[in-house]
Design an enzyme around this catalytic site. Structure first.
Site, PDB file in Angstrom:
ATOM      1  NE  ARG A 107      -0.376   5.328  64.065  1.00 25.44           N
ATOM      2  CZ  ARG A 107       0.656   4.421  63.054  1.00 25.44           C
ATOM      3  NH1 ARG A 107       0.030   4.152  61.854  1.00 25.44           N
ATOM      4  NH2 ARG A 107       1.686   3.832  63.536  1.00 25.44           N
ATOM      5  CE  LYS A 147      27.665  15.383  73.675  1.00 25.31           C
ATOM      6  NZ  LYS A 147      27.642  16.573  73.152  1.00 25.31           N
ATOM      7  CG  HIS A 172      -0.688   8.351  72.904  1.00 30.37           C
ATOM      8  ND1 HIS A 172      -0.496   9.743  72.593  1.00 30.37           N
ATOM      9  CD2 HIS A 172      -0.372   7.706  72.016  1.00 30.37           C
ATOM     10  CE1 HIS A 172      -0.194   9.757  71.235  1.00 30.37           C
ATOM     11  NE2 HIS A 172       0.015   8.395  70.937  1.00 30.37           N
TER      12      HIS A 172
HETATM   13  N1   CP Z   1      -1.266   5.875  67.619  1.00 30.84           N
HETATM   14  C1   CP Z   1       0.153   6.158  67.804  1.00 30.84           C
HETATM   15  O1   CP Z   1       0.601   6.406  68.844  1.00 30.84           O
HETATM   16  O2   CP Z   1       0.775   5.881  66.563  1.00 30.84           O
HETATM   17  P1   CP Z   1       2.649   6.058  66.548  1.00 30.84           P
HETATM   18  O3   CP Z   1       3.216   5.360  67.629  1.00 30.84           O
HETATM   19  O4   CP Z   1       2.908   5.379  65.156  1.00 30.84           O
HETATM   20  O5   CP Z   1       2.879   7.307  66.769  1.00 30.84           O
END
Ligand code: CP
Length: 339
Positions: free
Chosen positions: A57, A86, A135
């Site tokens: 995603r 490297k 995130h």
């Molecule tokens: N929700 C999410 O971060 O999905 P992915 O890990 O697929 O990017």
């Protein structure tokens, strides 16, 4: 905050007005995300996607969002194919890559690595997930989804009651979401986790300091009652010391149609940041709920496109120019259905 040219590394950078601004720009982006109109407002701009962990995603929606704004995308999905292997430092890497691109999205397995990279970048950097830390753009799209789902129920983010379920220790999406919730009024959070996978103290500290209600549950049936939203997460197997350790925690909490009907309020919204773990041992969120009207999980992933378009527009200072560079689509209208 003035978004222009800024890195987005943590939800701690945002106040409530910032979040609301992102959401209003996201609303403007909706017809473009849904291919009802096209815009070339970022024609000539280049996004560099650096994804050093698996992603469906985040990588594809950031890339699609940039393309839908008229920009181009370059990317690498494997550290082994870069000169980091490297011995190149993150600092040199950032100096070089930021010369090739106007904005960068990075996902990295180590907590804090994206922020370290950003310090040497000459282009704005968005954190696409760093280790088990944060995130932030996932939390923004989650909150945007919650707002939209609640609006249909004549509720708002203030007074939200939410159960977050699963791996609250390693789940970076849930860390960012919990931290972001502190910006709203009268929030109740049910933390539903196995004994060793509770949310770290630093993740809930600000929520508690702001006077919100935080309750801990080890029994799924108790934690999922009397909430507006279920936010289900998978066991983050990749963060455990071994697969065997992760397996001890899988399958402990399973939400399915029977559990939902027995314990949840009928209008409770069902969310999951995805990926869900559909293997037999896990199945934290059953496919038997996919056709339930409250199942917002794929509306949530669709909203990722809209919110990420909004972030690019704000950071690159084009949010008021999108219409000037737009046109109706000529190639496609009703083929895809959007919820
Ligand atoms: N929700 C999410 O971060 O999905 P992915 O890990 O697929 O990017």
């Amino acid at each position: 905050m003035n978004f222009v040219g800024e890195h987005i590394l943590s939800v701690a950078q945002l106040n409530r007005a910032d979040v609301e601004e992102i959401f209003s720009v996201a609303d403007i982006m909706t017809p473009f995300a849904h291919r009802e109109r096209v815009t070339r407002v970022l024609d000539g701009a280049i996004l560099c996607n650096l994804f050093f962990e698996a992603s469906t995603r985040t990588r594809l929606s950031f890339g699609t969002a940039f393309n839908l704004l008229g920009g181009s995308v370059i990317e690498t999905t494997d550290m082994a194919s870069t000169s980091l292997v490297k011995g190149e430092s993150l600092q040199d890497f950032a100096r070089v890559v930021s010369g090739y691109s106007d904005v960068i999205v990075m996902r990295h397995p180590i907590d804090g690595a994206v922020a370290e990279f950003a310090e040497s970048s000459r282009s704005p950097v968005l954190n696409g997930g760093d280790g088990s830390n944060e995130h932030p753009t996932q939390a923004l799209l989650d909150l945007y989804t919650i707002k939209k789902e609640l609006r249909a129920r004549k509720k708002d983010l203030d007074d939200l009651r939410i159960a977050v379920i699963g791996d609250l220790k390693y789940g970076r999406a849930v860390h960012s979401l919990i931290k972001l919730l502190k910006l709203f009024r009268n929030i109740t959070v049910h933390l539903v986790a196995p004994p060793d996978l509770g949310a770290p103290e630093n993740v809930i500290a600000d929520l508690l300091k702001a006077g919100h209600e935080v309750q801990h549950f080890e029994q799924l049936a108790h934690g999922i009652q009397t909430v507006d939203v279920l936010y289900v997460t998978r066991i983050q197997e990749e963060r455990f010391s071994s697969s065997a350790e992760a397996h001890k925690c899988k399958g402990l909490f399973r939400i399915n149609q029977a559990v939902f009907s027995q314990y949840c309020e009928p209008d409770t919204v069902i969310m999951h940041p995805l990926p869900r773990d559909s293997r037999d041992a896990a199945q934290e969120l059953s496919v038997d709920l996919d056709s339930h009207p409250n199942f917002a999980v794929f509306r949530q992933s669709d909203n990722g496109l809209i919110v990420r378009m909004a972030l690019f527009a704000l950071i690159l200072d084009v949010e008021n120019k999108v219409e000037d560079h737009s046109a109706p689509v000529g190639w496609f209208s009703d083929a895809k259905k959007w919820d």
